[in-house]
Design an enzyme around this catalytic site. Structure first.
Site, PDB file in Angstrom:
ATOM      1  N   ASP A 102       2.283   5.772  -6.605  1.00 62.62           N
ATOM      2  CA  ASP A 102       3.535   5.824  -5.831  1.00 62.62           C
ATOM      3  C   ASP A 102       4.785   5.900  -6.687  1.00 62.62           C
ATOM      4  O   ASP A 102       5.857   6.256  -6.179  1.00 62.62           O
ATOM      5  CB  ASP A 102       3.604   4.588  -4.917  1.00 62.62           C
ATOM      6  CG  ASP A 102       2.494   4.619  -3.888  1.00 62.62           C
ATOM      7  OD1 ASP A 102       1.889   3.564  -3.635  1.00 62.62           O
ATOM      8  OD2 ASP A 102       2.198   5.713  -3.377  1.00 62.62           O
ATOM      9  N   HIS A 133      -2.303  -2.177  -9.708  1.00 63.30           N
ATOM     10  CA  HIS A 133      -3.374  -1.632  -8.862  1.00 63.30           C
ATOM     11  C   HIS A 133      -4.556  -2.590  -8.895  1.00 63.30           C
ATOM     12  O   HIS A 133      -4.862  -3.171  -9.930  1.00 63.30           O
ATOM     13  CB  HIS A 133      -3.823  -0.256  -9.357  1.00 63.30           C
ATOM     14  CG  HIS A 133      -4.495   0.541  -8.290  1.00 63.30           C
ATOM     15  ND1 HIS A 133      -5.823   0.402  -7.997  1.00 63.30           N
ATOM     16  CD2 HIS A 133      -4.002   1.457  -7.422  1.00 63.30           C
ATOM     17  CE1 HIS A 133      -6.130   1.219  -6.989  1.00 63.30           C
ATOM     18  NE2 HIS A 133      -5.048   1.878  -6.624  1.00 63.30           N
ATOM     19  N   HIS A 155       0.868  -1.194   0.000  1.00 60.59           N
ATOM     20  CA  HIS A 155       0.000   0.000   0.000  1.00 60.59           C
ATOM     21  C   HIS A 155       0.906   1.246   0.000  1.00 60.59           C
ATOM     22  O   HIS A 155       1.781   1.356  -0.837  1.00 60.59           O
ATOM     23  CB  HIS A 155      -0.934  -0.102   1.214  1.00 60.59           C
ATOM     24  CG  HIS A 155      -2.042   0.885   1.305  1.00 60.59           C
ATOM     25  ND1 HIS A 155      -2.485   1.650   0.265  1.00 60.59           N
ATOM     26  CD2 HIS A 155      -2.832   1.221   2.364  1.00 60.59           C
ATOM     27  CE1 HIS A 155      -3.498   2.410   0.666  1.00 60.59           C
ATOM     28  NE2 HIS A 155      -3.715   2.180   1.945  1.00 60.59           N
TER      29      HIS A 155
END
Ligand code: SDX
Length: 355
Positions: free
Chosen positions: A302, A245, A206
């Protein structure tokens, strides 16, 4: 009925906060997005001025909290310090167990305003420096950079960090938001719900991926090494951090914006090294995973944020806590929604196979 906090179209790569596309929001101040997520509408000029003043007036942390930060082990990730300090700080909040909407909003303002101060104070002390007092004249992004560096930040860097906080602010029922929401669903206090979110965000699958992306960039070191690195990861069936994802089966719309921001920062600094290293990783990963294997594994939120932090000389140990600085407004919006529902969230074990 309030507008949905968040809308995601994973196939088209669309993200909306309260029915407004994130591309239309990313140039606004973070305070306006925080207000939008929590109150349900964008603030007018007067409402924004009042909300920003409230946030900026609450940035300072209690001296006892500073003393406890000083006792931290400075070899840990900032997220490990942050979860401890937010929990410790809660006992001094006079509204701790006031779960009225007004009491919760006062706590929300303190959490949004003080989490950056905690992260910056920890970072300064971990580097043998004294903490910097927050500057109420600076925006959320500019003030954070000022508190970690002790000097007024470059305008572009402050603008980019403000956008980072906005792009990180909310993403429907991701793991950390769901974790906060479950805690709020038992009518536990807001600090406990935010600590739940912090503990969950930290994981490398995460928000912890931001730290892993930076470590990966340093390991690859230059564009020429990208091919061998990515092929090796795929051969060993290891995950490439910052890619993939659960919901997006196309390019993460936030990833697109972060990539543009990273390129702008690299060009402004006249140093394309880290941007080109990241782009080389992306090109090989997409060629091998998307084009050859048909797996929809694209850069997520990210990946290019790690490039931005490299250029800002922000160390990997701070990366995920920057994600938390933005995300706390989304966690709070979901907690407030859950408090209104007054229903405990209690899934069944058979549902785990569907998660
Ligand atoms: C965030 O949910 C959210 O909204 C989260 C977030 C938010 O804003 O809150 O968007 C923020 O957490 C982004 C994700 C950050 N994590 C990472 O970058 C870590 C690397 N990514 C992976 O671990 C993974 O892609 C996840 C965790 C993000 C999603 O995992 P899934 O949906 O459970 O997919 P999976 O692990 O079951 O993988 C499916 C296939 C597998 O191959 P096969 O076994 O079918 O052959 O895709 C492959 C995986 O090996 N795969 C990857 C990969 N991600 C998935 N292969 C290489 N590199 C990757 N990154």
């Amino acid at each position: 009925m309030s507008k949905n906090i968040c809308f995601i179209d994973g196939l088209e790569g669309i993200l909306k906060y309260r029915e407004i596309d994130v591309n239309e929001l990313v140039d606004l101040p973070y305070d306006a997005i925080s207000y939008l997520l929590i109150q349900g509408e964008l603030p007018g000029e007067q409402e924004l001025a009042e909300y920003s003043a409230r946030l900026r007036g609450e940035r300072k942390i209690d001296g006892r909290v500073v003393d406890v930060i000083r006792m931290c082990n400075f070899d840990i990730d900032a997220m490990e310090a942050l979860r401890t300090i937010v929990s410790f700080m809660s006992q001094f909040d006079p509204d701790l167990n006031d779960n009225s909407p007004e009491g919760n909003m006062r706590k929300a303002v303190r959490l949004i305003a003080r989490i950056p101060t905690i992260v910056a104070t920890y970072y300064r002390m971990a580097n043998g420096k004294e903490p910097i007092t927050p500057d109420p004249a600076l925006s959320h992004g500019a003030n954070f950079l000022y508190m970690i560096r002790g000097s007024k930040p470059d305008a572009l860097e402050a603008e980019i960090l403000e956008k980072d906080f906005i792009l990180s602010a909310e993403h429907e029922l991701n793991a950390s938001t769901f974790s906060s929401r479950i805690t709020a669903s038992t009518l536990s206090d807001l600090y406990s719900a935010i600590v739940s979110g912090l503990c969950t965000l930290k994981g490398p699958l995460h928000g912890g991926a931001r730290t892993e992306v930076m470590t990966m960039l340093e390991e690859v070191a230059c564009p020429e090494n990208a091919e061998e690195f990515v092929l090796g990861k795929i051969e060993r069936r290891e995950k490439i951090m910052g890619f993939g994802h659960r919901v997006y089966k196309t390019y993460d719309p936030r990833g697109k914006i972060f990539k543009q921001l990273a390129k702008e920062l690299a060009e402004t600094k006249g140093d394309m090294h880290w941007y080109e290293t990241a782009e080389a990783i992306e090109n090989v990963a997409i060629r091998e995973l998307v084009e050859k294997k048909g797996k929809p594994i694209y850069p997520n939120v990210d990946f290019y944020s790690g490039v931005i932090y490299k250029y800002m000389e922000i160390p990997p140990q701070l990366a995920t806590s920057i994600f938390a600085i933005g995300r706390v407004s989304g966690w709070i919006a979901h907690c407030f929604d859950q408090y209104e529902r007054k229903k405990i969230i209690r899934p069944r074990a058979f549902m785990l196979d569907e998660c």
